[in-house]
Design an enzyme around this catalytic site. Structure first.
Site, PDB file in Angstrom:
ATOM      1  N   LYS A   1      -8.597  -4.432  12.746  1.00  0.00           N
ATOM      2  CA  LYS A   1      -7.370  -3.888  13.325  1.00  0.00           C
ATOM      3  C   LYS A   1      -7.042  -4.554  14.665  1.00  0.00           C
ATOM      4  O   LYS A   1      -5.872  -4.705  15.012  1.00  0.00           O
ATOM      5  CB  LYS A   1      -7.480  -2.366  13.446  1.00  0.00           C
ATOM      6  CG  LYS A   1      -7.534  -1.657  12.079  1.00  0.00           C
ATOM      7  CD  LYS A   1      -6.299  -1.974  11.226  1.00  0.00           C
ATOM      8  CE  LYS A   1      -6.283  -1.215   9.909  1.00  0.00           C
ATOM      9  NZ  LYS A   1      -5.057  -1.438   9.128  1.00  0.00           N
TER      10      LYS A   1
ATOM     11  N   GLY B   1       0.835  -1.211   0.000  1.00  0.00           N
ATOM     12  CA  GLY B   1       0.000   0.000   0.000  1.00  0.00           C
ATOM     13  C   GLY B   1       0.865   1.255   0.000  1.00  0.00           C
ATOM     14  O   GLY B   1       0.486   2.285   0.569  1.00  0.00           O
TER      15      GLY B   1
ATOM     16  N   ASP C   1      -2.378  -7.200  -5.638  1.00  0.00           N
ATOM     17  CA  ASP C   1      -3.516  -7.197  -4.725  1.00  0.00           C
ATOM     18  C   ASP C   1      -3.107  -8.129  -3.583  1.00  0.00           C
ATOM     19  O   ASP C   1      -2.963  -9.346  -3.792  1.00  0.00           O
ATOM     20  CB  ASP C   1      -4.771  -7.718  -5.453  1.00  0.00           C
ATOM     21  CG  ASP C   1      -5.992  -7.734  -4.545  1.00  0.00           C
ATOM     22  OD1 ASP C   1      -5.823  -7.678  -3.310  1.00  0.00           O
ATOM     23  OD2 ASP C   1      -7.111  -7.811  -5.080  1.00  0.00           O
ATOM     24  N   VAL C   2      -2.920  -7.563  -2.414  1.00  0.00           N
ATOM     25  CA  VAL C   2      -2.378  -8.378  -1.307  1.00  0.00           C
ATOM     26  C   VAL C   2      -3.333  -9.482  -0.859  1.00  0.00           C
ATOM     27  O   VAL C   2      -2.932 -10.376  -0.109  1.00  0.00           O
ATOM     28  CB  VAL C   2      -1.984  -7.509  -0.085  1.00  0.00           C
ATOM     29  CG1 VAL C   2      -0.760  -6.667  -0.378  1.00  0.00           C
ATOM     30  CG2 VAL C   2      -3.147  -6.663   0.422  1.00  0.00           C
TER      31      VAL C   2
ATOM     32  N   ASN D   1       1.134  -2.524   5.338  1.00  0.00           N
ATOM     33  CA  ASN D   1       0.435  -1.242   5.499  1.00  0.00           C
ATOM     34  C   ASN D   1      -0.878  -1.182   4.719  1.00  0.00           C
ATOM     35  O   ASN D   1      -1.792  -0.456   5.119  1.00  0.00           O
ATOM     36  CB  ASN D   1       1.374  -0.111   5.044  1.00  0.00           C
ATOM     37  CG  ASN D   1       0.638   1.194   4.831  1.00  0.00           C
ATOM     38  OD1 ASN D   1       0.338   1.915   5.771  1.00  0.00           O
ATOM     39  ND2 ASN D   1       0.318   1.506   3.562  1.00  0.00           N
TER      40      ASN D   1
ATOM     41  N   SER E   1      -4.169   0.114  14.092  1.00  0.00           N
ATOM     42  CA  SER E   1      -4.890   1.386  14.260  1.00  0.00           C
ATOM     43  C   SER E   1      -5.330   1.506  15.708  1.00  0.00           C
ATOM     44  O   SER E   1      -5.541   0.487  16.387  1.00  0.00           O
ATOM     45  CB  SER E   1      -6.127   1.401  13.362  1.00  0.00           C
ATOM     46  OG  SER E   1      -6.929   2.533  13.648  1.00  0.00           O
TER      47      SER E   1
ATOM     48  N   TYR F   1     -13.959  -2.641  10.446  1.00  0.00           N
ATOM     49  CA  TYR F   1     -12.596  -2.072  10.475  1.00  0.00           C
ATOM     50  C   TYR F   1     -12.019  -2.232  11.886  1.00  0.00           C
ATOM     51  O   TYR F   1     -10.866  -2.652  12.053  1.00  0.00           O
ATOM     52  CB  TYR F   1     -12.660  -0.600  10.062  1.00  0.00           C
ATOM     53  CG  TYR F   1     -11.325   0.092   9.985  1.00  0.00           C
ATOM     54  CD1 TYR F   1     -10.513  -0.022   8.852  1.00  0.00           C
ATOM     55  CD2 TYR F   1     -10.855   0.881  11.040  1.00  0.00           C
ATOM     56  CE1 TYR F   1      -9.288   0.617   8.778  1.00  0.00           C
ATOM     57  CE2 TYR F   1      -9.635   1.524  10.976  1.00  0.00           C
ATOM     58  CZ  TYR F   1      -8.854   1.392   9.850  1.00  0.00           C
ATOM     59  OH  TYR F   1      -7.636   2.036   9.781  1.00  0.00           O
TER      60      TYR F   1
END
Ligand code: NAD
Length: 261
Positions: free
Chosen positions: A161, A14, A64-65, A91, A143, A157
């Site tokens: 994280k 990223g 594309d990870v 990242n 995060s 999200y």
């Protein structure tokens, strides 16, 4: 004992924009050569040119990870280009917003795929190489959302994280006696393209304006300002460098005081 990073090689996922770009440039300033991995080949190439101006080598890889073959190609490109790999920075990440009761399984799968599953399997792949060479450092960009449910507008999200923090601790313990360190950084509210989209999407869900959302969020930051991508990159630099040689399994907050645990 770990020494200088001069001439070492890092993969940053990223890295075409935002925090990943700042990390790639900081590691280049520190003396490393960098693999710039991103879905967007054009932005990745632009960062390669910035690294080259610093006087270090860089290679762009469009990946594309979430795709296993792409991750494998990323590792083989690093090894064929530089004949070594010392650092992986996981990242790449995405945000999707939805109220908790409206989250669909597709939303869950997409966010967990990019933010959690791909971090796990990129780490696993690179560790297969690093455990043979018995040296390496991995830094995951988690995060503040993984420690506190920072808002109710991005429930998956938050989960993704928290997963990154948990896998950081697990991998760190698994490879500590192989000379490899695995740590995470937990940024707060960073001034990147992702953040602009988040303000707009939170506004849509809450009925507020994007600028009201921005000031609500900043009111929770004791330092009272947005974080810069370079402030995240500085902590990544420390975690891949020799001054953090006795640190592994940590999730370091860089949040302007927003969280203290
Ligand atoms: P950004 O959206 O500005 O940049 C993310 C980059 O990742 C983009 O270049 C994008 O093309 C790339 N990417 C997305 N999906 C990918 C995939 N499947 N494969 C390869 N590349 C992919 O985001 P950012 O704000 O720079 O965030 C970077 C990381 O930091 C993310 O993991 C994010 O969750 C985390 N983070 C950001 C903030 C913030 O406030 N911006 C706060 C805490 C954590």
């Amino acid at each position: 004992m770990e020494g200088s990073v001069e001439g070492q090689v890092a993969i940053v996922t990223g890295a075409g924009q935002g925090i990943g770009r700042a990390i790639a440039l900081r590691l280049a300033h520190d003396g490393m050569n960098v693999i710039i991995a991103d879905l967007n080949g054009e932005t990745a190439q632009a960062v390669v040119e910035e690294v080259t101006k610093i006087g270090r080598k860089a290679v762009a890889v469009t990946v594309d990870v979430t795709v296993a073959n792409d991750r494998q190609r990323l590792l083989s490109t690093a090894l064929s280009s530089f004949n070594r790999l010392d650092v992986l920075v996981n990242n790449a990440g995405i945000q999707m917003v939805s109220m908790p009761l409206d989250v669909t399984e597709q939303h869950w799968d997409r966010v967990m795929d990019v933010n959690a599953r791909s971090v796990f399997f990129c780490t696993q792949l690179v560790l297969q190489h690093m455990t043979v060479q018995r040296t390496g450092r991995i830094v995951n960009i988690a995060s503040a959302a993984g420690k506190m449910a920072s808002t109710i507008y991005h429930p998956v999200y938050n989960v993704s994280k928290a997963s990154v923090i948990a896998m950081t601790k697990t991998f760190a313990q698994a490879v500590a006696n192989s000379g490899i360190r695995v740590n995470a950084v937990c940024p707060g509210i960073v001034d990147t393209p992702m953040q602009g989209l988040v303000d707009q999407e939170f506004a849509r869900l809450s009925g507020k304006t994007p600028s009201e959302i921005r000031s609500d969020r900043l009111s929770k930051v004791p330092m009272g300002r947005l974080e810069t991508p370079e402030e995240v990159a500085a902590v990544v630099s420390f975690l891949v460098g020799p001054d953090s040689r006795y640190m592994t399994g940590q999730a370091i907050n860089v949040t302007g005081g927003m969280i203290t645990y």
